[in-house]
Design an enzyme around this catalytic site. Structure first.
Site, PDB file in Angstrom:
ATOM      1  N   LYS A   1       0.833  -1.192   0.000  1.00  0.00           N
ATOM      2  CA  LYS A   1       0.000   0.000   0.000  1.00  0.00           C
ATOM      3  C   LYS A   1       0.878   1.255   0.000  1.00  0.00           C
ATOM      4  CE  LYS A   1      -3.841  -1.903   2.748  1.00  0.00           C
ATOM      5  NZ  LYS A   1      -4.930  -1.628   1.802  1.00  0.00           N
TER       6      LYS A   1
ATOM      7  N   ARG B   1     -10.598 -11.205   1.676  1.00  0.00           N
ATOM      8  CA  ARG B   1     -11.507 -12.224   1.131  1.00  0.00           C
ATOM      9  C   ARG B   1     -10.903 -13.624   1.212  1.00  0.00           C
ATOM     10  NH1 ARG B   1     -11.700  -9.035  -4.394  1.00  0.00           N
ATOM     11  NH2 ARG B   1     -11.407  -7.416  -2.828  1.00  0.00           N
TER      12      ARG B   1
END
Length: 506
Positions: free
Chosen positions: A278, A352
């Site tokens: 990130k 996920r």
């Protein structure tokens, strides 16, 4: 690890002078023709004089507005507080969430006082519940990592609610408000805990500590058991960190349960993005990426504390997503719990992956419904903003969750799961990929999770919903209402209300 700040809740029905406090709070509404003084325990003469002075005092009645005045002898308090409750009209009377926010805002802003009396209009037990919840949420504070309290004010410790109502229903309402607020505040504290102190192993220990004294069973999978039993999603995300992943199962199983619900929570204690790193800007906020796991943990503990006749199981899927030498790489293939394979195209789409393992595990116990909660996608913020959670899945569950959220005073919005999104998750080398269509990414992530929802004993897919709380779980803006900065504890109240609703309908 988690130290709850709990306010003492009580009621008083008459003669405030015999029940002295530091401040008495009364409400001011935002009417179409200016500020409106709401029903209160003042004498008619005092109330009339105060109503005539509202505009001169600069009051509009807007939410979060708070003005302190010298106390009146009839109130038994040194301070009289006028608190804005927002818009009111004959066609739109003061509702539960307006009361909850006004009470929370007042208690939050009156930190430094020990005892506050809240004299908002309370026509029903539900109104008292809203005021009590707001007060308990507004009194939250998080100071565990400060070496000194210099410059900080202690939160309000006693909230007294003025109401003419009485009886066992009122007592039960106060107990419920205290338990639910305790669960929300424990969730906030877990989210606010720095990643130096909250990591997979310590999170699992915190779950055990919070469960002490309650009729729940806590089971922890360490990295060896996860590896042995094939939890490829959790292991694949967590193996880049020196702090190994955990799966925590928290079971509340009363003998006379009439419903069975599984809650699955994303518990990424810190998310660097892994090798798909990130940007550095605001990466510190990623300590909140475990909010879903904190929500489902404390929801089950609240259900246990309330003694509701439901079998509720929380699955906390906990890992730290780091770019270490053992980290998953883009193009790796993981074998998930249950056998499906996933090509990892982006290691920053890690939530996920851990959630998929948890959903499969939850499915194997054949619950009546599975609800997963996760800070899953930045796309949620693009679609719904900072305060509204997205809910997707089986209509029978999403509709009930929306109704429960409305009752609880939380913002959620149902979103579709368009079938054309599924092909974008196709992989050339595995059963599916972990990312797909960029546009509508919140829904694409939910479509991915749906692939792991199991079937019931009749061969039909278990009713399921996914709640994306990426925005509303963490407040980077100014405090408002009962909401403080950083962790919010959102959707705990919704999930408790959802369970209450399905039990009432059974």
């Amino acid at each position: 690890m988690v130290k709850n700040t709990e306010v003492n809740l009580s009621t008083v029905s008459r003669d405030l002078k015999k029940h002295p406090s530091d401040a008495v709070v009364i409400g001011v509404g935002q009417g179409s023709d200016g500020p409106v003084l709401l029903d209160n325990p003042l004498t008619a003469k005092s109330a009339e004089a105060l109503a005539d002075s509202l505009k001169a005092l600069g009051l509009t009645g807007a939410a979060d507005q708070l003005v302190r005045l010298p106390g009146l002898p009839e109130t038994g308090a040194g301070i009289l507080v006028l608190a804005g409750v927002g818009k009111v009209s004959d066609s739109s009377p003061l509702g539960g969430e307006s009361l909850r926010r006004a009470a929370g805002s007042a208690v939050r802003q009156l930190a430094g006082l020990a005892t506050v009396t809240l004299a908002f209009p309370t026509a029903t037990v539900q109104d008292v519940t809203a005021v009590a919840e707001g007060a308990a949420l507004g009194a939250y504070s998080f100071t565990e990592f400060r070496s000194s309290m210099d410059g900080l004010k202690d939160p309000v410790r006693n909230a007294v609610i003025f109401t003419e109502l009485a009886g066992p229903d009122l007592d039960a309402a106060l107990k419920r408000a205290a338990l639910v607020a305790k669960a929300v505040n424990a969730t906030r504290s877990l989210v606010n805990t720095p990643p130096s102190h909250l990591y997979p192993e310590s999170f699992a220990e915190a779950a055990k500590d919070l469960a002490k004294g309650l009729p729940v069973k806590v089971t922890v999978w360490d990295e060896k058991r996860l590896e042995k039993e094939g939890f490829g999603g959790i292991m694949g995300v967590g193996k880049g960190s020196t702090r190994q992943p955990r799966l925590v199962k928290v079971e509340y199983s009363p003998a006379k349960a009439t419903a069975k619900v599984a809650l699955v929570g994303k518990g990424i204690t810190f998310d660097t993005g892994g090798i798909s790193l990130k940007p550095a800007l605001n990466m510190g906020d990623m300590k909140s990426d475990m909010a879903g796991a904190a929500v489902v943990l404390n929801t089950v503990l609240a259900l246990a504390g309330l003694g509701l006749p439901v079998k509720a199981t929380a699955w906390l899927c906990i890992a730290e997503n780091m770019p270490g030498g053992g980290a998953s790489r883009p193009a790796d293939v993981l074998t998930m719990f249950g056998g499906k394979t996933v090509e990892v195209l982006n290691t920053d789409a890690e939530g996920r992956l851990v959630m998929a393992d948890g959903i499969v595990a939850a499915s194997r116990e054949y619950p009546d419904a599975i609800i997963d909660v996760a800070t899953l996608t930045g796309a949620q913020l693009i679609a719904l903003g900072n305060r509204t959670a997205g809910v997707m899945g089986s209509e029978i569950v999403t509709g009930a969750l929306k109704a429960a959220a409305d009752r609880a005073g939380e913002l959620v919005w149902p979103m579709p799961l368009p079938e054309e999104l599924r092909p974008s998750l196709d992989s050339q080398v595995a059963d599916l990929a972990n990312i797909g269509e960029r546009h509508g990414g919140m829904m694409t992530a939910a479509v991915f999770l749906r692939e792991f929802v199991g079937k019931d004993k009749a061969g039909e897919q278990i009713p399921w919903a996914h709640i994306d709380i990426a925005g509303p779980s963490f407040n980077n803006g100014s405090p408002y209402g009962y909401t403080h900065k950083q962790g919010t504890g959102c959707t705990v109240r919704t999930l408790v209300a959802y369970v209450e609703d399905i039990l009432a309908a059974a």
